[in-house]
Design a protein around this motif. Sequence first.
Motif, PDB file in Angstrom:
ATOM      1  N   ASP A   1      -6.382  -2.885  -2.168  1.00  0.00           N
ATOM      2  CA  ASP A   1      -5.568  -2.591  -3.342  1.00  0.00           C
ATOM      3  C   ASP A   1      -6.114  -1.350  -4.041  1.00  0.00           C
ATOM      4  O   ASP A   1      -7.267  -1.328  -4.465  1.00  0.00           O
ATOM      5  CB  ASP A   1      -5.584  -3.783  -4.300  1.00  0.00           C
ATOM      6  CG  ASP A   1      -4.770  -3.543  -5.550  1.00  0.00           C
ATOM      7  OD1 ASP A   1      -3.907  -2.632  -5.549  1.00  0.00           O
ATOM      8  OD2 ASP A   1      -4.980  -4.260  -6.541  1.00  0.00           O
TER       9      ASP A   1
ATOM     10  N   GLU B   1      -5.119  -2.801   9.664  1.00  0.00           N
ATOM     11  CA  GLU B   1      -5.082  -3.712   8.517  1.00  0.00           C
ATOM     12  C   GLU B   1      -4.416  -3.043   7.319  1.00  0.00           C
ATOM     13  O   GLU B   1      -4.348  -1.819   7.239  1.00  0.00           O
ATOM     14  CB  GLU B   1      -6.504  -4.120   8.136  1.00  0.00           C
ATOM     15  CG  GLU B   1      -7.241  -4.897   9.198  1.00  0.00           C
ATOM     16  CD  GLU B   1      -6.650  -6.271   9.430  1.00  0.00           C
ATOM     17  OE1 GLU B   1      -6.280  -6.933   8.448  1.00  0.00           O
ATOM     18  OE2 GLU B   1      -6.546  -6.673  10.600  1.00  0.00           O
ATOM     19  N   ASP B   2      -3.982  -3.868   6.369  1.00  0.00           N
ATOM     20  CA  ASP B   2      -3.492  -3.343   5.102  1.00  0.00           C
ATOM     21  C   ASP B   2      -4.655  -2.669   4.379  1.00  0.00           C
ATOM     22  O   ASP B   2      -5.799  -3.112   4.468  1.00  0.00           O
ATOM     23  CB  ASP B   2      -2.951  -4.460   4.208  1.00  0.00           C
ATOM     24  CG  ASP B   2      -1.638  -5.036   4.716  1.00  0.00           C
ATOM     25  OD1 ASP B   2      -0.903  -4.316   5.431  1.00  0.00           O
ATOM     26  OD2 ASP B   2      -1.344  -6.196   4.390  1.00  0.00           O
ATOM     27  N   GLU B   3      -4.346  -1.616   3.636  1.00  0.00           N
ATOM     28  CA  GLU B   3      -5.395  -0.945   2.860  1.00  0.00           C
ATOM     29  C   GLU B   3      -5.783  -1.819   1.679  1.00  0.00           C
ATOM     30  O   GLU B   3      -4.988  -2.641   1.217  1.00  0.00           O
ATOM     31  CB  GLU B   3      -4.923   0.429   2.398  1.00  0.00           C
ATOM     32  CG  GLU B   3      -3.740   0.385   1.487  1.00  0.00           C
ATOM     33  CD  GLU B   3      -3.040   1.730   1.316  1.00  0.00           C
ATOM     34  OE1 GLU B   3      -2.374   1.880   0.296  1.00  0.00           O
ATOM     35  OE2 GLU B   3      -3.154   2.605   2.172  1.00  0.00           O
TER      36      GLU B   3
ATOM     37  N   THR C   1      -5.783   2.262   8.189  1.00  0.00           N
ATOM     38  CA  THR C   1      -5.113   1.248   7.368  1.00  0.00           C
ATOM     39  C   THR C   1      -3.643   1.610   7.251  1.00  0.00           C
ATOM     40  O   THR C   1      -3.219   2.687   7.673  1.00  0.00           O
ATOM     41  CB  THR C   1      -5.714   1.195   5.953  1.00  0.00           C
ATOM     42  OG1 THR C   1      -5.614   2.493   5.359  1.00  0.00           O
ATOM     43  CG2 THR C   1      -7.166   0.742   5.974  1.00  0.00           C
ATOM     44  N   ARG C   2      -2.882   0.687   6.657  1.00  0.00           N
ATOM     45  CA  ARG C   2      -1.470   0.975   6.381  1.00  0.00           C
ATOM     46  C   ARG C   2      -1.185   0.626   4.929  1.00  0.00           C
ATOM     47  O   ARG C   2      -1.766  -0.313   4.372  1.00  0.00           O
ATOM     48  CB  ARG C   2      -0.549   0.194   7.315  1.00  0.00           C
ATOM     49  CG  ARG C   2      -0.600  -1.293   7.105  1.00  0.00           C
ATOM     50  CD  ARG C   2       0.463  -2.014   7.950  1.00  0.00           C
ATOM     51  NE  ARG C   2       0.253  -3.429   7.824  1.00  0.00           N
ATOM     52  CZ  ARG C   2      -0.265  -4.215   8.760  1.00  0.00           C
ATOM     53  NH1 ARG C   2      -0.614  -3.692   9.920  1.00  0.00           N
ATOM     54  NH2 ARG C   2      -0.431  -5.495   8.557  1.00  0.00           N
ATOM     55  N   GLY C   3      -0.330   1.409   4.312  1.00  0.00           N
ATOM     56  CA  GLY C   3       0.036   1.171   2.933  1.00  0.00           C
ATOM     57  C   GLY C   3       0.441   2.467   2.246  1.00  0.00           C
ATOM     58  O   GLY C   3       0.491   3.524   2.860  1.00  0.00           O
TER      59      GLY C   3
ATOM     60  N   TRP D   1       1.315  -1.370  13.047  1.00  0.00           N
ATOM     61  CA  TRP D   1       1.150  -2.825  13.196  1.00  0.00           C
ATOM     62  C   TRP D   1      -0.200  -3.210  13.754  1.00  0.00           C
ATOM     63  O   TRP D   1      -0.537  -4.386  13.815  1.00  0.00           O
ATOM     64  CB  TRP D   1       2.268  -3.399  14.053  1.00  0.00           C
ATOM     65  CG  TRP D   1       3.595  -3.238  13.387  1.00  0.00           C
ATOM     66  CD1 TRP D   1       4.619  -2.431  13.788  1.00  0.00           C
ATOM     67  CD2 TRP D   1       4.026  -3.855  12.175  1.00  0.00           C
ATOM     68  NE1 TRP D   1       5.651  -2.511  12.891  1.00  0.00           N
ATOM     69  CE2 TRP D   1       5.331  -3.384  11.901  1.00  0.00           C
ATOM     70  CE3 TRP D   1       3.452  -4.759  11.284  1.00  0.00           C
ATOM     71  CZ2 TRP D   1       6.058  -3.787  10.782  1.00  0.00           C
ATOM     72  CZ3 TRP D   1       4.176  -5.166  10.172  1.00  0.00           C
ATOM     73  CH2 TRP D   1       5.472  -4.681   9.932  1.00  0.00           C
TER      74      TRP D   1
END
Length: 155
Positions: free
Chosen positions: A24, A20-22, A58-60, A17
């Motif tokens: 695309d 950041e999101d990775e 990152t997260r994803g 949490w």
Amino acid sequence: MFAPLVSPFENYHDVFWEVEDEPDPGLTSKTRMLALPAVSLATLRYRAAPADCMHPQTRGTVTEASMRLAKWKDNNARLSAWEVARNFQMLYFRGALSRSTRVPLLGLDLIRATDELGCEGLEWYVDVPREDDPFRFRIVRLKDALERFAPTVER
């Protein structure tokens, strides 16, 4: 007595949490991986730092797949790239492969993405024919081989 569940990806879940999101990864079944020579696909292998030493930024899906690769390496799993792609296909996309879907295209593309966007400490390598002698090979990073055999088109 109850014991708390311990995640094999604890360092990933600890920061999930906070990061950041990775970006695309552009995963597609029309993967550029298929443009590689057959010998290159057959010699695809990876190096990974121990999973405990990896610090995800990152997260994803790609980050999680990168952590999974490191954990498999830690557990001395001797998986070929094809087995990795099949596992990724089953884990992240649509379960077990059907008879009509024998080639794990999205799994192969996820391998590409783990080399391009994955965690630091994870690198995929491949043997490619030399330009001066196609019967001799050299070892290069997967992303460099893809640039040679399947360059991306700028839009």
